[in-house]
Design a protein around this motif. Structure first.
Motif, PDB file in Angstrom:
ATOM      1  N   ASP A  68       0.817  -1.233   0.000  1.00 46.28           N
ATOM      2  CA  ASP A  68       0.000   0.000   0.000  1.00 46.28           C
ATOM      3  C   ASP A  68       0.840   1.267   0.000  1.00 46.28           C
ATOM      4  OD1 ASP A  68      -2.651  -1.190   0.133  1.00 46.28           O
ATOM      5  OD2 ASP A  68      -2.072  -1.860   2.130  1.00 46.28           O
ATOM      6  N   LYS A  69       1.903   1.284  -0.792  1.00 41.17           N
ATOM      7  CA  LYS A  69       2.730   2.498  -0.889  1.00 41.17           C
ATOM      8  C   LYS A  69       1.903   3.620  -1.524  1.00 41.17           C
ATOM      9  CE  LYS A  69       6.632   0.930   0.756  1.00 41.17           C
ATOM     10  NZ  LYS A  69       6.804   1.115   2.200  1.00 41.17           N
ATOM     11  N   TYR A  70       2.365   4.839  -1.305  1.00 42.81           N
ATOM     12  CA  TYR A  70       1.655   6.016  -1.811  1.00 42.81           C
ATOM     13  C   TYR A  70       1.652   6.029  -3.351  1.00 42.81           C
ATOM     14  CZ  TYR A  70       0.406  10.951  -2.233  1.00 42.81           C
ATOM     15  OH  TYR A  70      -0.202  12.132  -2.555  1.00 42.81           O
ATOM     16  N   CYS A  71       0.448   6.256  -3.918  1.00 43.05           N
ATOM     17  CA  CYS A  71       0.236   6.209  -5.386  1.00 43.05           C
ATOM     18  C   CYS A  71       1.316   6.963  -6.167  1.00 43.05           C
ATOM     19  CB  CYS A  71      -1.091   6.838  -5.803  1.00 43.05           C
ATOM     20  SG  CYS A  71      -2.486   6.510  -4.740  1.00 43.05           S
ATOM     21  N   ILE A  72       1.632   8.167  -5.707  1.00 45.74           N
ATOM     22  CA  ILE A  72       2.562   9.011  -6.452  1.00 45.74           C
ATOM     23  C   ILE A  72       3.954   8.361  -6.512  1.00 45.74           C
ATOM     24  CG2 ILE A  72       3.753  11.256  -6.428  1.00 45.74           C
ATOM     25  CD1 ILE A  72       0.863  11.494  -7.358  1.00 45.74           C
ATOM     26  N   ASP A  73       4.344   7.706  -5.400  1.00 44.64           N
ATOM     27  CA  ASP A  73       5.647   7.019  -5.394  1.00 44.64           C
ATOM     28  C   ASP A  73       5.625   5.836  -6.369  1.00 44.64           C
ATOM     29  OD1 ASP A  73       6.582   8.819  -3.531  1.00 44.64           O
ATOM     30  OD2 ASP A  73       5.932   7.591  -1.832  1.00 44.64           O
ATOM     31  N   ILE A  74       4.489   5.141  -6.432  1.00 42.13           N
ATOM     32  CA  ILE A  74       4.370   4.029  -7.383  1.00 42.13           C
ATOM     33  C   ILE A  74       4.448   4.584  -8.818  1.00 42.13           C
ATOM     34  CG2 ILE A  74       2.923   2.102  -8.190  1.00 42.13           C
ATOM     35  CD1 ILE A  74       1.663   1.933  -5.437  1.00 42.13           C
ATOM     36  N   LEU A  75       3.726   5.684  -9.064  1.00 38.33           N
ATOM     37  CA  LEU A  75       3.733   6.276 -10.414  1.00 38.33           C
ATOM     38  C   LEU A  75       5.138   6.690 -10.847  1.00 38.33           C
ATOM     39  CD1 LEU A  75       0.445   8.394 -10.335  1.00 38.33           C
ATOM     40  CD2 LEU A  75       0.953   6.484 -11.872  1.00 38.33           C
ATOM     41  N   THR A  76       5.929   7.204  -9.906  1.00 42.97           N
ATOM     42  CA  THR A  76       7.310   7.590 -10.223  1.00 42.97           C
ATOM     43  C   THR A  76       8.098   6.364 -10.683  1.00 42.97           C
ATOM     44  OG1 THR A  76       7.205   9.358  -8.594  1.00 42.97           O
ATOM     45  CG2 THR A  76       9.408   8.674  -9.307  1.00 42.97           C
ATOM     46  N   GLN A  77       7.885   5.230  -9.995  1.00 39.57           N
ATOM     47  CA  GLN A  77       8.597   4.004 -10.376  1.00 39.57           C
ATOM     48  C   GLN A  77       8.094   3.443 -11.701  1.00 39.57           C
ATOM     49  OE1 GLN A  77      11.001   4.898  -8.146  1.00 39.57           O
ATOM     50  NE2 GLN A  77      11.475   2.792  -8.757  1.00 39.57           N
ATOM     51  N   VAL A  78       6.795   3.609 -11.980  1.00 40.55           N
ATOM     52  CA  VAL A  78       6.266   3.157 -13.272  1.00 40.55           C
ATOM     53  C   VAL A  78       6.914   3.970 -14.400  1.00 40.55           C
ATOM     54  CG1 VAL A  78       4.241   2.842 -14.742  1.00 40.55           C
ATOM     55  CG2 VAL A  78       4.032   2.498 -12.296  1.00 40.55           C
ATOM     56  N   SER A  79       7.053   5.289 -14.187  1.00 37.62           N
ATOM     57  CA  SER A  79       7.689   6.129 -15.210  1.00 37.62           C
ATOM     58  C   SER A  79       9.129   5.668 -15.455  1.00 37.62           C
ATOM     59  CB  SER A  79       7.668   7.606 -14.798  1.00 37.62           C
ATOM     60  OG  SER A  79       6.341   8.082 -14.759  1.00 37.62           O
ATOM     61  N   ALA A  80       9.820   5.304 -14.378  1.00 39.96           N
ATOM     62  CA  ALA A  80      11.203   4.820 -14.514  1.00 39.96           C
ATOM     63  C   ALA A  80      11.245   3.523 -15.322  1.00 39.96           C
ATOM     64  CB  ALA A  80      11.830   4.617 -13.135  1.00 39.96           C
TER      65      ALA A  80
END
Lengths: 93, 93, 93, 93
Positions: free
Chosen positions: D32-44
Protein backbone atom coordinates in the motif's frame (compact mmCIF):
# COMPACT_ATOMS: atom_id res chain seq x y z
CA UNK A 1 -9.98 35.22 -11.53
CA UNK A 2 -6.82 37.26 -12.10
CA UNK A 3 -4.93 33.99 -11.96
CA UNK A 4 -7.10 32.51 -14.71
CA UNK A 5 -6.75 35.64 -16.85
CA UNK A 6 -2.97 35.31 -16.49
CA UNK A 7 -3.39 31.64 -17.35
CA UNK A 8 -5.23 32.57 -20.54
CA UNK A 9 -2.53 35.04 -21.64
CA UNK A 10 0.17 32.48 -20.88
CA UNK A 11 -1.69 29.82 -22.90
CA UNK A 12 -2.15 32.18 -25.86
CA UNK A 13 1.54 33.11 -25.84
CA UNK A 14 2.67 29.48 -25.75
CA UNK A 15 0.41 28.68 -28.71
CA UNK A 16 1.68 31.64 -30.75
CA UNK A 17 5.22 30.38 -30.15
CA UNK A 18 4.21 26.85 -31.26
CA UNK A 19 2.57 28.32 -34.39
CA UNK A 20 5.91 30.04 -35.08
CA UNK A 21 7.71 26.69 -34.68
CA UNK A 22 5.34 25.03 -37.18
CA UNK A 23 5.87 27.88 -39.69
CA UNK A 24 9.62 27.47 -39.18
CA UNK A 25 9.19 23.78 -40.05
CA UNK A 26 7.39 24.74 -43.28
CA UNK A 27 10.31 26.99 -44.27
CA UNK A 28 12.78 24.19 -43.48
CA UNK A 29 10.87 21.77 -45.76
CA UNK A 30 10.60 24.46 -48.47
CA UNK A 31 14.36 25.14 -48.27
CA UNK A 32 15.20 21.39 -48.44
CA UNK A 33 16.89 21.44 -45.04
CA UNK A 34 18.49 18.25 -43.81
CA UNK A 35 15.88 15.73 -42.51
CA UNK A 36 17.59 15.26 -39.16
CA UNK A 37 17.54 19.01 -38.49
CA UNK A 38 13.84 19.11 -39.34
CA UNK A 39 13.19 16.12 -37.04
CA UNK A 40 14.97 17.91 -34.18
CA UNK A 41 12.62 20.89 -34.62
CA UNK A 42 9.57 18.61 -34.80
CA UNK A 43 10.61 17.06 -31.47
CA UNK A 44 10.90 20.57 -29.99
CA UNK A 45 7.41 21.52 -31.24
CA UNK A 46 5.94 18.25 -29.93
CA UNK A 47 7.50 18.88 -26.50
CA UNK A 48 6.11 22.43 -26.49
CA UNK A 49 2.59 21.12 -27.29
CA UNK A 50 2.90 18.58 -24.46
CA UNK A 51 4.03 21.27 -22.01
CA UNK A 52 1.08 23.40 -23.08
CA UNK A 53 -1.37 20.58 -22.45
CA UNK A 54 0.21 19.75 -19.07
CA UNK A 55 -0.19 23.38 -18.00
CA UNK A 56 -3.82 23.43 -19.21
CA UNK A 57 -4.50 20.17 -17.41
CA UNK A 58 -3.05 21.45 -14.12
CA UNK A 59 -5.36 24.51 -14.31
CA UNK A 60 -8.28 22.21 -15.08
CA UNK A 61 -7.58 19.97 -12.07
CA UNK A 62 -7.08 22.98 -9.78
CA UNK A 63 -10.27 24.76 -10.92
CA UNK A 64 -12.97 22.74 -12.72
CA UNK A 65 -12.33 19.34 -11.11
CA UNK A 66 -11.83 20.86 -7.65
CA UNK A 67 -15.11 22.81 -7.91
CA UNK A 68 -17.01 19.71 -8.99
CA UNK A 69 -15.49 17.78 -6.07
CA UNK A 70 -16.71 20.43 -3.62
CA UNK A 71 -20.26 20.17 -5.04
CA UNK A 72 -19.99 16.36 -4.83
CA UNK A 73 -22.45 13.83 -6.25
CA UNK A 74 -22.26 12.09 -9.62
CA UNK A 75 -20.96 15.23 -11.35
CA UNK A 76 -17.76 15.05 -9.26
CA UNK A 77 -17.12 11.45 -10.35
CA UNK A 78 -17.90 12.38 -13.96
CA UNK A 79 -15.33 15.20 -13.90
CA UNK A 80 -12.60 12.89 -12.58
CA UNK A 81 -13.46 10.30 -15.26
CA UNK A 82 -13.42 12.99 -17.96
CA UNK A 83 -10.04 14.35 -16.80
CA UNK A 84 -8.60 10.81 -16.66
CA UNK A 85 -9.75 10.13 -20.21
CA UNK A 86 -8.07 13.36 -21.38
CA UNK A 87 -4.86 12.33 -19.61
CA UNK A 88 -5.01 8.93 -21.34
CA UNK A 89 -5.41 10.58 -24.76
CA UNK A 90 -2.48 12.84 -23.96
CA UNK A 91 -0.22 10.00 -22.81
CA UNK A 92 -1.01 8.04 -25.97
CA UNK A 93 -0.81 10.94 -28.46
CA UNK B 1 13.43 12.09 -57.58
CA UNK B 2 9.73 12.50 -58.46
CA UNK B 3 9.02 10.51 -55.30
CA UNK B 4 10.97 12.97 -53.20
CA UNK B 5 9.24 15.95 -54.85
CA UNK B 6 5.90 14.33 -54.00
CA UNK B 7 7.28 13.72 -50.50
CA UNK B 8 8.08 17.42 -50.17
CA UNK B 9 4.58 18.49 -51.23
CA UNK B 10 3.04 15.96 -48.86
CA UNK B 11 5.23 17.23 -45.98
CA UNK B 12 4.32 20.87 -46.72
CA UNK B 13 0.61 20.03 -46.80
CA UNK B 14 0.75 18.15 -43.49
CA UNK B 15 2.52 21.09 -41.85
CA UNK B 16 -0.03 23.62 -43.18
CA UNK B 17 -2.77 21.46 -41.68
CA UNK B 18 -0.93 21.34 -38.34
CA UNK B 19 -0.50 25.13 -38.45
CA UNK B 20 -4.28 25.33 -38.93
CA UNK B 21 -4.79 23.08 -35.89
CA UNK B 22 -2.55 25.33 -33.76
CA UNK B 23 -4.46 28.45 -34.90
CA UNK B 24 -7.69 26.64 -34.06
CA UNK B 25 -6.29 26.06 -30.56
CA UNK B 26 -5.56 29.79 -30.22
CA UNK B 27 -9.20 30.60 -31.10
CA UNK B 28 -10.43 28.01 -28.59
CA UNK B 29 -8.32 29.60 -25.83
CA UNK B 30 -9.47 33.10 -26.92
CA UNK B 31 -13.15 32.00 -26.85
CA UNK B 32 -12.75 30.36 -23.40
CA UNK B 33 -13.65 26.94 -24.73
CA UNK B 34 -13.87 24.07 -22.24
CA UNK B 35 -10.40 22.81 -21.19
CA UNK B 36 -11.16 19.18 -22.04
CA UNK B 37 -12.18 20.11 -25.60
CA UNK B 38 -8.95 22.08 -25.99
CA UNK B 39 -6.94 19.12 -24.64
CA UNK B 40 -8.60 16.80 -27.18
CA UNK B 41 -7.47 19.13 -29.98
CA UNK B 42 -3.94 19.35 -28.54
CA UNK B 43 -3.75 15.54 -28.58
CA UNK B 44 -4.85 15.58 -32.24
CA UNK B 45 -2.18 18.16 -33.16
CA UNK B 46 0.48 16.19 -31.25
CA UNK B 47 -0.49 13.00 -33.11
CA UNK B 48 -0.33 14.85 -36.43
CA UNK B 49 3.19 16.13 -35.62
CA UNK B 50 4.27 12.60 -34.71
CA UNK B 51 2.84 11.20 -37.97
CA UNK B 52 4.68 13.92 -39.87
CA UNK B 53 7.98 13.03 -38.23
CA UNK B 54 7.45 9.30 -38.80
CA UNK B 55 6.87 9.95 -42.49
CA UNK B 56 9.96 12.17 -42.68
CA UNK B 57 12.00 9.53 -40.87
CA UNK B 58 10.90 6.75 -43.22
CA UNK B 59 12.00 8.87 -46.22
CA UNK B 60 15.31 9.55 -44.47
CA UNK B 61 15.97 5.85 -43.82
CA UNK B 62 15.00 4.92 -47.39
CA UNK B 63 17.16 7.63 -49.03
CA UNK B 64 19.95 9.23 -46.97
CA UNK B 65 20.76 6.29 -44.69
CA UNK B 66 20.50 3.74 -47.52
CA UNK B 67 22.85 5.82 -49.73
CA UNK B 68 25.40 6.11 -46.93
CA UNK B 69 25.19 2.34 -46.35
CA UNK B 70 25.95 1.69 -50.03
CA UNK B 71 29.03 3.94 -49.83
CA UNK B 72 30.07 2.14 -46.63
CA UNK B 73 32.85 3.16 -44.28
CA UNK B 74 32.58 5.29 -41.14
CA UNK B 75 30.01 7.62 -42.75
CA UNK B 76 27.53 4.73 -42.95
CA UNK B 77 27.88 4.04 -39.22
CA UNK B 78 27.61 7.76 -38.47
CA UNK B 79 24.31 8.00 -40.41
CA UNK B 80 22.79 5.08 -38.50
CA UNK B 81 23.90 6.62 -35.19
CA UNK B 82 22.47 10.00 -36.22
CA UNK B 83 19.13 8.46 -37.26
CA UNK B 84 18.97 6.46 -33.99
CA UNK B 85 19.55 9.63 -31.97
CA UNK B 86 16.73 11.38 -33.86
CA UNK B 87 14.42 8.41 -33.17
CA UNK B 88 15.33 8.60 -29.46
CA UNK B 89 14.49 12.34 -29.34
CA UNK B 90 11.19 11.61 -31.09
CA UNK B 91 10.26 8.75 -28.76
CA UNK B 92 11.00 10.93 -25.72
CA UNK B 93 9.39 14.16 -26.99
CA UNK C 1 -13.03 0.59 0.76
CA UNK C 2 -14.17 -2.55 -1.09
CA UNK C 3 -13.58 -0.60 -4.26
CA UNK C 4 -10.00 0.14 -3.29
CA UNK C 5 -9.39 -3.51 -2.31
CA UNK C 6 -10.66 -4.51 -5.77
CA UNK C 7 -8.41 -1.81 -7.21
CA UNK C 8 -5.42 -3.30 -5.40
CA UNK C 9 -6.12 -6.82 -6.73
CA UNK C 10 -6.58 -5.45 -10.23
CA UNK C 11 -3.28 -3.51 -9.98
CA UNK C 12 -1.42 -6.60 -8.71
CA UNK C 13 -2.82 -8.73 -11.53
CA UNK C 14 -1.83 -6.20 -14.20
CA UNK C 15 1.72 -6.07 -12.83
CA UNK C 16 2.05 -9.87 -12.75
CA UNK C 17 1.01 -9.91 -16.39
CA UNK C 18 3.60 -7.22 -17.23
CA UNK C 19 6.26 -9.22 -15.35
CA UNK C 20 5.30 -12.18 -17.58
CA UNK C 21 5.72 -9.99 -20.67
CA UNK C 22 9.21 -8.91 -19.53
CA UNK C 23 10.21 -12.55 -18.90
CA UNK C 24 8.86 -13.40 -22.35
CA UNK C 25 11.15 -10.68 -23.75
CA UNK C 26 14.14 -12.26 -21.98
CA UNK C 27 13.36 -15.63 -23.60
CA UNK C 28 13.02 -13.95 -27.01
CA UNK C 29 16.47 -12.34 -26.62
CA UNK C 30 17.92 -15.65 -25.35
CA UNK C 31 16.45 -17.53 -28.35
CA UNK C 32 17.78 -14.90 -30.83
CA UNK C 33 14.29 -14.02 -32.04
CA UNK C 34 13.96 -11.48 -34.84
CA UNK C 35 14.49 -7.88 -33.60
CA UNK C 36 11.22 -6.59 -35.05
CA UNK C 37 9.22 -9.29 -33.21
CA UNK C 38 10.98 -8.35 -29.96
CA UNK C 39 10.25 -4.65 -30.60
CA UNK C 40 6.55 -5.44 -31.11
CA UNK C 41 6.47 -7.15 -27.69
CA UNK C 42 8.34 -4.25 -26.07
CA UNK C 43 5.68 -1.86 -27.43
CA UNK C 44 2.97 -4.11 -25.95
CA UNK C 45 4.69 -4.13 -22.52
CA UNK C 46 5.17 -0.34 -22.64
CA UNK C 47 1.47 0.14 -23.45
CA UNK C 48 0.51 -2.17 -20.57
CA UNK C 49 2.68 -0.16 -18.14
CA UNK C 50 1.05 3.07 -19.36
CA UNK C 51 -2.45 1.60 -18.92
CA UNK C 52 -1.48 0.52 -15.41
CA UNK C 53 -0.30 4.00 -14.51
CA UNK C 54 -3.42 5.63 -16.00
CA UNK C 55 -5.61 3.36 -13.90
CA UNK C 56 -3.56 4.14 -10.77
CA UNK C 57 -3.74 7.85 -11.53
CA UNK C 58 -7.52 7.78 -11.96
CA UNK C 59 -7.88 6.11 -8.53
CA UNK C 60 -5.52 8.70 -7.07
CA UNK C 61 -7.53 11.62 -8.48
CA UNK C 62 -10.83 10.07 -7.36
CA UNK C 63 -9.63 9.32 -3.81
CA UNK C 64 -6.52 11.14 -2.49
CA UNK C 65 -6.85 14.36 -4.50
CA UNK C 66 -10.63 14.55 -3.98
CA UNK C 67 -10.23 14.09 -0.19
CA UNK C 68 -7.58 16.82 -0.03
CA UNK C 69 -9.85 19.14 -2.04
CA UNK C 70 -12.69 18.59 0.47
CA UNK C 71 -10.36 19.49 3.37
CA UNK C 72 -9.20 22.56 1.40
CA UNK C 73 -6.30 24.84 2.28
CA UNK C 74 -2.71 24.62 1.06
CA UNK C 75 -2.72 20.81 1.23
CA UNK C 76 -5.38 20.70 -1.52
CA UNK C 77 -3.22 22.85 -3.83
CA UNK C 78 -0.17 20.75 -3.00
CA UNK C 79 -2.00 17.53 -3.97
CA UNK C 80 -3.04 18.96 -7.34
CA UNK C 81 0.54 20.13 -7.99
CA UNK C 82 1.91 16.71 -6.99
CA UNK C 83 -0.56 14.87 -9.27
CA UNK C 84 0.25 17.25 -12.15
CA UNK C 85 3.97 16.59 -11.73
CA UNK C 86 3.32 12.83 -11.81
CA UNK C 87 1.26 13.25 -15.00
CA UNK C 88 4.12 15.25 -16.57
CA UNK C 89 6.65 12.48 -15.72
CA UNK C 90 4.26 9.92 -17.19
CA UNK C 91 3.69 11.90 -20.41
CA UNK C 92 7.45 12.32 -20.87
CA UNK C 93 8.51 8.76 -19.92
CA UNK D 1 29.90 -11.20 -34.14
CA UNK D 2 31.59 -10.35 -30.86
CA UNK D 3 29.73 -7.06 -30.95
CA UNK D 4 26.38 -8.80 -31.36
CA UNK D 5 27.17 -11.28 -28.56
CA UNK D 6 27.96 -8.29 -26.31
CA UNK D 7 24.71 -6.72 -27.55
CA UNK D 8 22.78 -9.83 -26.52
CA UNK D 9 24.29 -9.85 -23.01
CA UNK D 10 23.57 -6.14 -22.65
CA UNK D 11 19.95 -6.65 -23.76
CA UNK D 12 19.48 -9.57 -21.34
CA UNK D 13 20.90 -7.53 -18.45
CA UNK D 14 18.65 -4.54 -19.18
CA UNK D 15 15.59 -6.81 -19.24
CA UNK D 16 16.53 -8.50 -15.93
CA UNK D 17 16.77 -5.03 -14.39
CA UNK D 18 13.35 -4.09 -15.80
CA UNK D 19 11.90 -7.36 -14.44
CA UNK D 20 13.29 -6.31 -11.05
CA UNK D 21 11.60 -2.92 -11.38
CA UNK D 22 8.24 -4.58 -12.15
CA UNK D 23 8.61 -6.90 -9.12
CA UNK D 24 9.44 -3.82 -7.04
CA UNK D 25 6.18 -2.27 -8.27
CA UNK D 26 4.28 -5.38 -7.15
CA UNK D 27 5.76 -5.06 -3.65
CA UNK D 28 4.84 -1.36 -3.56
CA UNK D 29 1.21 -2.18 -4.44
CA UNK D 30 1.18 -5.05 -1.92
CA UNK D 31 2.55 -2.75 0.84
CA UNK D 32 0.00 0.00 0.00
CA UNK D 33 2.73 2.50 -0.89
CA UNK D 34 1.66 6.02 -1.81
CA UNK D 35 0.24 6.21 -5.39
CA UNK D 36 2.56 9.01 -6.45
CA UNK D 37 5.65 7.02 -5.39
CA UNK D 38 4.37 4.03 -7.38
CA UNK D 39 3.73 6.28 -10.41
CA UNK D 40 7.31 7.59 -10.22
CA UNK D 41 8.60 4.00 -10.38
CA UNK D 42 6.27 3.16 -13.27
CA UNK D 43 7.69 6.13 -15.21
CA UNK D 44 11.20 4.82 -14.51
CA UNK D 45 10.30 1.32 -15.76
CA UNK D 46 8.62 2.77 -18.87
CA UNK D 47 11.73 4.84 -19.64
CA UNK D 48 13.93 1.77 -19.19
CA UNK D 49 11.77 -0.23 -21.63
CA UNK D 50 11.99 2.63 -24.16
CA UNK D 51 15.78 2.79 -23.80
CA UNK D 52 15.94 -0.97 -24.32
CA UNK D 53 13.91 -0.75 -27.52
CA UNK D 54 15.96 2.19 -28.82
CA UNK D 55 19.14 0.18 -28.29
CA UNK D 56 17.62 -2.85 -30.02
CA UNK D 57 16.45 -0.67 -32.89
CA UNK D 58 19.88 0.88 -33.40
CA UNK D 59 21.42 -2.62 -33.63
CA UNK D 60 18.70 -3.61 -36.09
CA UNK D 61 19.34 -0.59 -38.34
CA UNK D 62 23.12 -1.11 -38.19
CA UNK D 63 22.95 -4.85 -38.98
CA UNK D 64 19.75 -6.27 -40.56
CA UNK D 65 18.61 -3.14 -42.44
CA UNK D 66 22.16 -2.31 -43.61
CA UNK D 67 22.67 -5.88 -44.89
CA UNK D 68 19.38 -5.79 -46.81
CA UNK D 69 20.35 -2.41 -48.29
CA UNK D 70 23.64 -3.86 -49.56
CA UNK D 71 21.78 -6.75 -51.23
CA UNK D 72 19.32 -4.23 -52.72
CA UNK D 73 16.05 -5.02 -54.50
CA UNK D 74 12.56 -5.18 -53.04
CA UNK D 75 13.84 -6.82 -49.83
CA UNK D 76 15.79 -3.65 -49.00
CA UNK D 77 12.65 -1.50 -49.31
CA UNK D 78 10.66 -4.03 -47.30
CA UNK D 79 13.21 -3.89 -44.43
CA UNK D 80 13.04 -0.08 -44.29
CA UNK D 81 9.22 -0.21 -44.28
CA UNK D 82 9.25 -2.86 -41.54
CA UNK D 83 11.67 -0.84 -39.38
CA UNK D 84 9.58 2.33 -39.90
CA UNK D 85 6.44 0.51 -38.79
CA UNK D 86 8.24 -0.71 -35.65
CA UNK D 87 9.39 2.86 -34.92
CA UNK D 88 5.78 4.08 -35.34
CA UNK D 89 4.50 1.46 -32.86
CA UNK D 90 7.24 2.47 -30.43
CA UNK D 91 6.51 6.20 -30.73
CA UNK D 92 2.79 5.56 -30.11
CA UNK D 93 3.15 2.98 -27.31
Amino acid sequence: MAVQARGKQDHAMRLRRIEGQVRGLQRMVEDDKYCIDILTQVSAATSALKSFSLSLLEDHLAHCVAEATLKGGPEADAKVKEASDAIARLVRS
